[in-house]
Design an enzyme around this catalytic site. Structure first.
Site, PDB file in Angstrom:
ATOM      1  N   GLU A 105       0.834  -1.212   0.000  1.00  0.00           N
ATOM      2  CA  GLU A 105       0.000   0.000   0.000  1.00  0.00           C
ATOM      3  C   GLU A 105       0.871   1.267   0.000  1.00  0.00           C
ATOM      4  OE1 GLU A 105      -2.279  -1.652   3.314  1.00  0.00           O
ATOM      5  OE2 GLU A 105      -4.098  -1.237   2.182  1.00  0.00           O
ATOM      6  N   GLU A 125      -3.706  -9.633   3.975  1.00  0.00           N
ATOM      7  CA  GLU A 125      -4.463  -9.326   5.191  1.00  0.00           C
ATOM      8  C   GLU A 125      -5.558 -10.342   5.500  1.00  0.00           C
ATOM      9  OE1 GLU A 125      -3.457  -7.195   2.965  1.00  0.00           O
ATOM     10  OE2 GLU A 125      -2.787  -5.340   3.893  1.00  0.00           O
TER      11      GLU A 125
HETATM   12  N1  CAA Z   1       4.669  -7.398  11.748  1.00  0.00           N
HETATM   13  C1  CAA Z   1       5.410  -7.764  12.805  1.00  0.00           C
HETATM   14  N2  CAA Z   1       6.296  -8.771  12.779  1.00  0.00           N
HETATM   15  C2  CAA Z   1       6.450  -9.426  11.618  1.00  0.00           C
HETATM   16  C3  CAA Z   1       5.713  -9.095  10.471  1.00  0.00           C
HETATM   17  C4  CAA Z   1       4.787  -8.022  10.561  1.00  0.00           C
HETATM   18  N3  CAA Z   1       4.060  -7.626   9.505  1.00  0.00           N
HETATM   19  N4  CAA Z   1       6.070  -9.924   9.476  1.00  0.00           N
HETATM   20  C5  CAA Z   1       6.994 -10.749   9.970  1.00  0.00           C
HETATM   21  N5  CAA Z   1       7.226 -10.449  11.270  1.00  0.00           N
HETATM   22  C6  CAA Z   1       8.200 -11.070  12.161  1.00  0.00           C
HETATM   23  C7  CAA Z   1       7.882 -12.533  12.424  1.00  0.00           C
HETATM   24  O1  CAA Z   1       6.970 -12.667  13.508  1.00  0.00           O
HETATM   25  C8  CAA Z   1       9.253 -13.100  12.749  1.00  0.00           C
HETATM   26  O2  CAA Z   1       9.526 -12.732  14.089  1.00  0.00           O
HETATM   27  P1  CAA Z   1      10.426 -13.698  15.020  1.00  0.00           P
HETATM   28  O3  CAA Z   1      11.743 -13.793  14.306  1.00  0.00           O
HETATM   29  O4  CAA Z   1      10.454 -12.964  16.304  1.00  0.00           O
HETATM   30  O5  CAA Z   1       9.685 -14.994  15.074  1.00  0.00           O
HETATM   31  C9  CAA Z   1      10.178 -12.271  11.857  1.00  0.00           C
HETATM   32  O6  CAA Z   1       9.439 -11.102  11.494  1.00  0.00           O
HETATM   33  C10 CAA Z   1      10.595 -12.969  10.571  1.00  0.00           C
HETATM   34  O7  CAA Z   1       9.434 -13.480   9.948  1.00  0.00           O
HETATM   35  P2  CAA Z   1       9.384 -14.965   9.363  1.00  0.00           P
HETATM   36  O8  CAA Z   1       9.998 -15.908  10.321  1.00  0.00           O
HETATM   37  O9  CAA Z   1       7.992 -15.201   8.920  1.00  0.00           O
HETATM   38  O10 CAA Z   1      10.368 -14.812   8.117  1.00  0.00           O
HETATM   39  P3  CAA Z   1      10.171 -15.317   6.632  1.00  0.00           P
HETATM   40  O11 CAA Z   1      11.337 -14.835   5.864  1.00  0.00           O
HETATM   41  O12 CAA Z   1       9.834 -16.767   6.613  1.00  0.00           O
HETATM   42  O13 CAA Z   1       8.871 -14.549   6.069  1.00  0.00           O
HETATM   43  C11 CAA Z   1       7.452 -12.690   5.605  1.00  0.00           C
HETATM   44  C12 CAA Z   1       8.857 -13.164   5.991  1.00  0.00           C
HETATM   45  C13 CAA Z   1       7.113 -13.179   4.184  1.00  0.00           C
HETATM   46  C14 CAA Z   1       7.455 -11.200   5.663  1.00  0.00           C
HETATM   47  C15 CAA Z   1       6.429 -13.307   6.583  1.00  0.00           C
HETATM   48  O14 CAA Z   1       6.852 -13.035   7.905  1.00  0.00           O
HETATM   49  C16 CAA Z   1       5.042 -12.735   6.446  1.00  0.00           C
HETATM   50  O15 CAA Z   1       4.276 -13.202   5.632  1.00  0.00           O
HETATM   51  N6  CAA Z   1       4.712 -11.742   7.285  1.00  0.00           N
HETATM   52  C17 CAA Z   1       3.376 -11.203   7.379  1.00  0.00           C
HETATM   53  C18 CAA Z   1       3.072 -10.294   6.246  1.00  0.00           C
HETATM   54  C19 CAA Z   1       1.696  -9.730   6.414  1.00  0.00           C
HETATM   55  O16 CAA Z   1       0.736 -10.412   6.711  1.00  0.00           O
HETATM   56  N7  CAA Z   1       1.591  -8.426   6.175  1.00  0.00           N
HETATM   57  C20 CAA Z   1       0.331  -7.731   6.250  1.00  0.00           C
HETATM   58  C21 CAA Z   1       0.242  -7.087   7.578  1.00  0.00           C
HETATM   59  S1  CAA Z   1      -1.362  -6.452   7.823  1.00  0.00           S
HETATM   60  C22 CAA Z   1      -1.359  -4.960   7.098  1.00  0.00           C
HETATM   61  O17 CAA Z   1      -0.401  -4.550   6.497  1.00  0.00           O
HETATM   62  C23 CAA Z   1      -2.641  -4.245   7.307  1.00  0.00           C
HETATM   63  C24 CAA Z   1      -2.810  -3.041   6.523  1.00  0.00           C
HETATM   64  O18 CAA Z   1      -3.277  -3.038   5.435  1.00  0.00           O
HETATM   65  C25 CAA Z   1      -2.530  -1.754   7.172  1.00  0.00           C
END
Ligand code: CAA
Length: 697
Positions: A105, A125
């Site tokens: 976004e 999301e």
């Molecule tokens: N917020 C906070 N922490 C996050 C995060 C986020 N969006 N995304 C990842 N992390 C953290 C994980 O909890 C993990 O923490 P720990 O090491 O303490 O366990 C660390 O970052 C690394 O993440 P992964 O172990 O998952 O690492 P990866 O390389 O396998 O994957 C990733 C990385 C693809 C970014 C995956 O973490 C992921 O899919 N994250 C979520 C993405 C997501 O859902 N984003 C949308 C958020 S909602 C939003 O944005 C709403 C809006 O419209 C305003």
């Protein structure tokens, strides 16, 4: 300015570099830093363009999920993005790694977007029980059209740079360093006299049939509501304008933020990552594993071998005879062809695996060099002991010896070897190359680095691994056995398998327990029942034998074409097997039971209460370390709906006090089965939740 954003000037271009490892989540400090950075750039004389780029692994992984459920903090992401888009300067996003959710976004709020070829973008999301909440539902359709935008939002699946480019999300793809690429691109744009370009000012694409799409999306989402609400958010702009759309998106986002589905899915997100994070494994190096042995080439052994081969390991599969070995090879080849068809491996990888990564052998001595051996033979202690004696004889010192038993005592198996420290359980779920769950069963003598090796192997195979202690059925099958018994009691008392399956599928389970039993094979449950009866059932336990009669007649479920259901027209067109209800009615009559009616609500309450009660025993006895370990076991191995977070998260949401009161009520008729778990009673007495235990670690 916040230390999360570095400001630098390169000629006419201001560079805002995001430094919030590991994945540049858009926390309050990041949002504030970007806001201040934009102010600074606009006040910086001579700056004509701004480049936003992420340091480390990603552009942005999205909003900071840890802030969800807490009061929102200024500056809000939609306002920040609006502020970026409204800037008179040219704003360029240079994307690498992932740009997810709020991260995409932000990029859509920039005026131009460049990405490296390996970049991935998405709006995931819905997997958190939400919709995009920072303009994604309004800006993305203006670039891609409604159908493509809905596909991205409702599946939550990230797409690659090439596809994003085709859809108009990314303007330029260029290999190299994201900061350098971004600077060069911004300079090109300035040199070409490019103008500021706001996605929000683009015209709306053609409308679709909103109601029909909402209904179809809801029907597809199996009880999860957030995907369908993406449709309503997009629709809102058509009744008004961009602002009306933004307002509707925000309202839906906040409404969903309050739902149990959001709580369940965010619990699942963090638990999935916490599950392999165990104090006992901190700093413990796993043993090296590149060659594995698999004993037994039945469905399970072939599935395990396939999973290992797909992960690039070398596999020696041991069968009793060359003929059985050929059958096993056929199973593995068929699994691998499936993986090739689905694009999980390339034709070259497929050929290489079949070339020499897989060796089918009949002599234990061939396993002498294996780093880890998994036994997947018939579920019989005497047979397992013979296998482990052989492994003890041939395997090199330090080899990890694992049993894939689903119920049997790993301590007893380990004790038959001269090296119990090297022995553990690795309980896969069928089909083992598909199912995500692996129970790593740590026995009394299992060495810490052997447990660590189990987790490392799970990771290499792409599994979600859960630590389990030794008991009959470990975490998953022990709880399954209890809720399945609860279902059998309801059948004796008047419910039908079909009503129970339908009620639980409506609750959100991928399949009801009787459809699951048909899939797994009724012979498995039959063998367990026979073993338990031989060991001696407690006289207070209610037994149900109607299913034994199905097995005695050779009906083992899907694999024989008949079980609780008849599969003559294929697995998807199952119909109730007409032989089943008469068997049940005969058993009720024999036990002198007058059947009564059950409604779906009572079925779900009893079934879930039995599951939670047994799960609380499993946690209380230390078989599962934390409630979240149970939740992940049920989610990844037993089709529990992800949007409910897992049985113990569900219990917290429903309220432990009311659950305990249900259990005590049921116990009046059957005090043996419904004996309340001491941990559940303790939590209720202390006014605490299962999640409080998760937080204690
Ligand atoms: N917020 C906070 N922490 C996050 C995060 C986020 N969006 N995304 C990842 N992390 C953290 C994980 O909890 C993990 O923490 P720990 O090491 O303490 O366990 C660390 O970052 C690394 O993440 P992964 O172990 O998952 O690492 P990866 O390389 O396998 O994957 C990733 C990385 C693809 C970014 C995956 O973490 C992921 O899919 N994250 C979520 C993405 C997501 O859902 N984003 C949308 C958020 S909602 C939003 O944005 C709403 C809006 O419209 C305003």
């Amino acid at each position: 300015m916040s230390d999360k954003i570095a400001y630098a000037r390169h000629g006419d271009i201001a560079v805002l570099t995001v430094k919030n490892p590991p994945v540049n989540a858009l926390s309050q400090a990041v949002r504030q830093g970007l806001w201040d950075g934009m102010n600074k750039a606009e006040a910086d004389t001579g700056v004509r363009a701004v480049l936003i780029v992420g340091e480390g692994r990603a552009f942005f992984a999205g909003a900071d999920i840890k802030e969800f459920g807490k009061p929102p903090l200024d500056p809000h992401l939609p306002d920040l993005i609006r502020r970026i888009e409204a800037s008179p300067l040219i704003v360029v996003a240079s994307m690498h790694g992932v740009s997810l959710g709020g991260g995409l976004e932000v990029a859509l709020g920039c005026h131009y977007r460049i990405a490296v070829p390996s970049a991935r973008v998405g709006l995931p999301e819905v997997h958190l029980g939400l919709i995009p909440g920072a303009g994604g539902t309004q800006r993305l359709p203006r670039l891609t059209g409604v159908d493509a935008a809905l596909d991205v939002m409702t599946t939550g699946r990230p797409i690659g740079a090439a596809q994003a480019h085709d859809l108009g999300i990314i303007d330029v793809i260029k290999d190299g360093d994201p900061a350098e690429n971004g600077l060069a691109y911004a300079q090109e744009l300035l040199d070409a006299g490019a103008i500021r370009r706001a996605v929000s000012e683009l015209p709306l694409p053609a409308a679709i049939d909103w109601d029909a799409t909402f209904d179809a999306t809801l029907a597809r989402s199996k009880g999860q509501i957030s995907p369908a609400w993406c449709v309503r958010a997009i629709e809102a702009a058509y009744a008004g304008d961009f602002e009306a759309g933004m307002k509707a998106e925000r309202q839906i986002f906040f409404d969903l933020m309050q739902t149990d589905q959001r709580k369940g899915m965010i619990h699942a997100f963090f638990s999935e990552r916490a599950v392999g994070n165990l104090p006992e494994l901190k700093g413990v190096a796993p043993r090296e594993v590149s060659r594995i042995g698999v004993i037994g080439g039945g469905t399970m052994g072939a599935g395990i071998a396939t999973a290992a081969l797909l992960a690039g390991l070398r596999v020696h599969l041991l069968e009793m005879s060359p003929e059985a070995g050929e059958v096993a090879r056929g199973r593995i080849e068929s699994n691998l062809s499936g993986a090739l068809r689905r694009g999980k491996i390339s034709a070259d990888q497929h050929a290489a695996i079949l070339g020499d990564a897989l060796q089918v052998v009949t002599d234990y001595d061939a396993l002498a060099e294996a780093d880890l051996v998994i036994e997947a033979v018939f579920e019989d202690m005497a047979v397992k002991k013979v296998v482990f004696a052989e492994l003890d004889r041939v395997c090199k010192p330090g080899a990890v010896l694992a049993s894939n038993t689903s119920y049997l005592d790993i301590n007893e198996i380990a004790a038959t070897t001269s090296r119990p420290g090297d022995v553990l359980g690795l309980h896969f779920f069928s089909p083992a190359h598909v199912m995500k769950l692996l129970e790593v069963v740590v026995a009394d003598a299992t060495a810490p680095d052997v447990a660590a090796t189990g987790f490392a192997l799970g990771k290499a195979l792409g599994k979600t691994s859960v630590r389990a202690g030794v008991c009959d059925g470990f975490i998953g099958n022990r709880i399954l056995s209890t809720y399945r018994t609860c279902a059998d009691h309801m059948i004796l008392d008047g419910a039908s398998p079909y009503q129970i399956d339908a009620a639980l599928e409506a609750f959100g389970f991928a399949m009801g327990p009787f459809a699951v039993a048909d899939l797994a094979g009724l012979d498995i449950g039959w063998a367990v029942r026979k073993r338990k009866r031989t060991e001696g059932l407690d006289p207070r336990a209610r037994d149900a034998a109607y299913a034994d009669k199905l097995c005695e007649d050779g009906h083992f479920g899907q694999k024989t074409g008949k079980g609780y259901y008849d599969y003559a027209a294929g697995p998807k067109a199952r119909v109730p097997n007409p032989d089943v209800m008469p068997l049940i009615e005969a058993e009720r009559a024999a036990q002198g039971i007058t059947p009564r009616d059950f409604d779906d609500e009572e079925i779900v309450r009893r079934y879930m209460a039995s599951m939670v009660n047994e799960a609380a025993k499993v946690v209380g006895e230390g078989i599962a370390r934390r409630p979240l370990d149970v939740d992940m076991t049920l989610l990844f191995g037993y089709g529990f709906p992800r949007y409910r977070g897992g049985p113990l998260k569900w219990a917290d949401i429903v309220g432990l006090e009311s659950l305990l009161s249900d259990i005590k009520g049921y116990a009046e008729a059957d005090p043996y089965f419904w004996a309340p778990a001491p941990l559940l009673e303790k939590l209720v007495a202390e006014g605490r939740t299962f999640d409080d235990l998760n937080k204690e670690g």
